[in-house]
Write a protein that holds these residues in place. Structure first.
Motif, PDB file in Angstrom:
ATOM      1  N   ALA A 120      80.438  -7.260  24.866  1.00  0.00           N
ATOM      2  CA  ALA A 120      79.854  -6.319  23.911  1.00  0.00           C
ATOM      3  C   ALA A 120      78.666  -6.926  23.172  1.00  0.00           C
ATOM      4  N   GLN A 121      78.750  -8.218  22.850  1.00  0.00           N
ATOM      5  CA  GLN A 121      77.680  -8.877  22.112  1.00  0.00           C
ATOM      6  C   GLN A 121      76.366  -8.889  22.887  1.00  0.00           C
ATOM      7  N   PHE A 122      76.424  -9.052  24.194  1.00  0.00           N
ATOM      8  CA  PHE A 122      75.212  -9.210  24.993  1.00  0.00           C
ATOM      9  C   PHE A 122      74.847  -7.969  25.807  1.00  0.00           C
ATOM     10  N   LEU A 123      75.548  -6.873  25.599  1.00  0.00           N
ATOM     11  CA  LEU A 123      75.288  -5.664  26.377  1.00  0.00           C
ATOM     12  C   LEU A 123      73.978  -5.003  25.959  1.00  0.00           C
ATOM     13  N   THR A 124      73.184  -4.593  26.935  1.00  0.00           N
ATOM     14  CA  THR A 124      71.921  -3.892  26.692  1.00  0.00           C
ATOM     15  C   THR A 124      71.812  -2.703  27.645  1.00  0.00           C
ATOM     16  N   ASP A 125      70.839  -1.835  27.371  1.00  0.00           N
ATOM     17  CA  ASP A 125      70.598  -0.701  28.271  1.00  0.00           C
ATOM     18  C   ASP A 125      70.325  -1.183  29.690  1.00  0.00           C
ATOM     19  N   GLU A 126      69.452  -2.185  29.793  1.00  0.00           N
ATOM     20  CA  GLU A 126      69.026  -2.671  31.103  1.00  0.00           C
ATOM     21  C   GLU A 126      70.188  -3.292  31.871  1.00  0.00           C
ATOM     22  N   ALA A 127      70.986  -4.117  31.181  1.00  0.00           N
ATOM     23  CA  ALA A 127      72.122  -4.762  31.843  1.00  0.00           C
ATOM     24  C   ALA A 127      73.133  -3.724  32.310  1.00  0.00           C
ATOM     25  N   TYR A 128      73.403  -2.726  31.468  1.00  0.00           N
ATOM     26  CA  TYR A 128      74.356  -1.694  31.869  1.00  0.00           C
ATOM     27  C   TYR A 128      73.844  -0.928  33.095  1.00  0.00           C
ATOM     28  N   GLY A 129      72.568  -0.551  33.072  1.00  0.00           N
ATOM     29  CA  GLY A 129      72.013   0.209  34.184  1.00  0.00           C
ATOM     30  C   GLY A 129      72.078  -0.556  35.495  1.00  0.00           C
ATOM     31  N   VAL A 130      71.700  -1.828  35.457  1.00  0.00           N
ATOM     32  CA  VAL A 130      71.706  -2.639  36.675  1.00  0.00           C
ATOM     33  C   VAL A 130      73.132  -2.883  37.157  1.00  0.00           C
ATOM     34  N   VAL A 131      74.036  -3.175  36.233  1.00  0.00           N
ATOM     35  CA  VAL A 131      75.433  -3.438  36.598  1.00  0.00           C
ATOM     36  C   VAL A 131      76.092  -2.183  37.166  1.00  0.00           C
ATOM     37  N   ALA A 132      75.763  -1.012  36.620  1.00  0.00           N
ATOM     38  CA  ALA A 132      76.349   0.233  37.107  1.00  0.00           C
ATOM     39  C   ALA A 132      75.988   0.497  38.556  1.00  0.00           C
ATOM     40  N   VAL A 133      74.789   0.066  38.964  1.00  0.00           N
ATOM     41  CA  VAL A 133      74.335   0.285  40.338  1.00  0.00           C
ATOM     42  C   VAL A 133      74.771  -0.844  41.266  1.00  0.00           C
ATOM     43  N   HIS A 134      74.541  -2.082  40.839  1.00  0.00           N
ATOM     44  CA  HIS A 134      74.789  -3.228  41.723  1.00  0.00           C
ATOM     45  C   HIS A 134      76.211  -3.767  41.644  1.00  0.00           C
ATOM     46  N   GLY A 135      76.893  -3.545  40.529  1.00  0.00           N
ATOM     47  CA  GLY A 135      78.240  -4.087  40.367  1.00  0.00           C
ATOM     48  C   GLY A 135      79.221  -3.645  41.433  1.00  0.00           C
ATOM     49  N   PRO A 136      79.312  -2.343  41.730  1.00  0.00           N
ATOM     50  CA  PRO A 136      80.262  -1.899  42.754  1.00  0.00           C
ATOM     51  C   PRO A 136      79.984  -2.453  44.143  1.00  0.00           C
TER      52      PRO A 136
END
Length: 235
Positions: free
Chosen positions: A107-123
């Motif tokens: 939660a401390q390091f979460l950003t818009d960009e990190a969430y967007g990239v993780v949502a696509v590449h994480g799975p």
């Protein structure tokens, strides 16, 4: 001790964010220049990036500092701007089973960009999205942001502003590139269009963080309603 399998996904997450550094660097410098102009010292400017790590909120806080605003108004304003992170956290909680400490760290390091990239590449990760991959993506941007905050605090007065460099287009294009692979069917396309139009309309009257929170919640409800209706028709 760190588990042996921690670092491979961590570095994959770290590297996948590197292309977005180009977009964050000028804005970190611009934040630093704004903060210094508001009367913050180099140390204070860098400390805000180290502890707060929220671009729009940092810009707002620096401006409020310069205007002599109260501490309470600064806290409330930045909290409102970051309200959208509630949705990000709820989304990630559905995909990851995290411990309490991991939740706080993510939660401390979460950003818009990190969430967007993780949502696509994480799975696409072997075994699916993992905490090391998420943390790597988050800390990648954290390192870039803080190094260039220091650069801006020390030499920002002689550097051109982001608007002169034309980097404002980077983030919209990056997020568009992340969105397109997620548009797999008619429902997702309709939800994306409705959410985008709704966010555009709300942005004319509300701050960005609240716009994303409202548009995201309404988009999720619309998507759920459409999927439920489609399920009944197919049933």
């Amino acid at each position: 001790m760190t588990a042996p399998g921690f670092f491979p996904p961590f570095w994959r997450g770290f590297r996948v964010m590197v292309p977005l550094w180009l977009g964050t660097v000028p804005f970190a410098v611009a934040y630093a220049v704004t903060a210094r102009a508001a009367g913050l010292s180099v140390a204070e400017t860098c400390l805000m990036s180290l502890t707060t790590f929220a671009g729009a909120a940092q810009f707002a806080a620096a401006g409020l500092f310069g205007a002599g605003a109260s501490g309470l108004s600064i806290v409330l304003t930045t909290a409102l701007l970051n309200a959208r992170h509630v949705l990000y956290g709820l989304s990630l909680a559905r995909q990851l089973n995290l411990t309490g400490k991991q939740r706080l760290l993510a939660a401390q390091f979460l950003t818009d960009e990190a969430y967007g990239v993780v949502a696509v590449h994480g799975p696409r990760e072997p075994g699916g999205l993992s905490f090391p991959f998420l943390l790597g993506a988050e800390l990648s941007l954290y390192v870039s942001w803080n190094l260039t905050t220091l650069l801006g605090a020390l030499a920002g007065a002689v550097l051109p502003g982001p608007e002169r460099l034309g980097v404002g287009v980077i983030f919209p294009l990056a997020f568009l590139g992340l969105l397109i692979p997620l548009l797999r069917d008619r429902v997702s396309v309709l939800v994306a269009l409705a959410s985008g139009l709704g966010a555009w309309g709300l942005s004319r009257a509300l701050p960005g963080g609240l716009v994303i929170l409202i548009a995201g919640a309404c988009g999720a409800l619309l998507g759920a309603a459409l999927l439920t209706r489609a399920g009944k028709e197919n049933g």
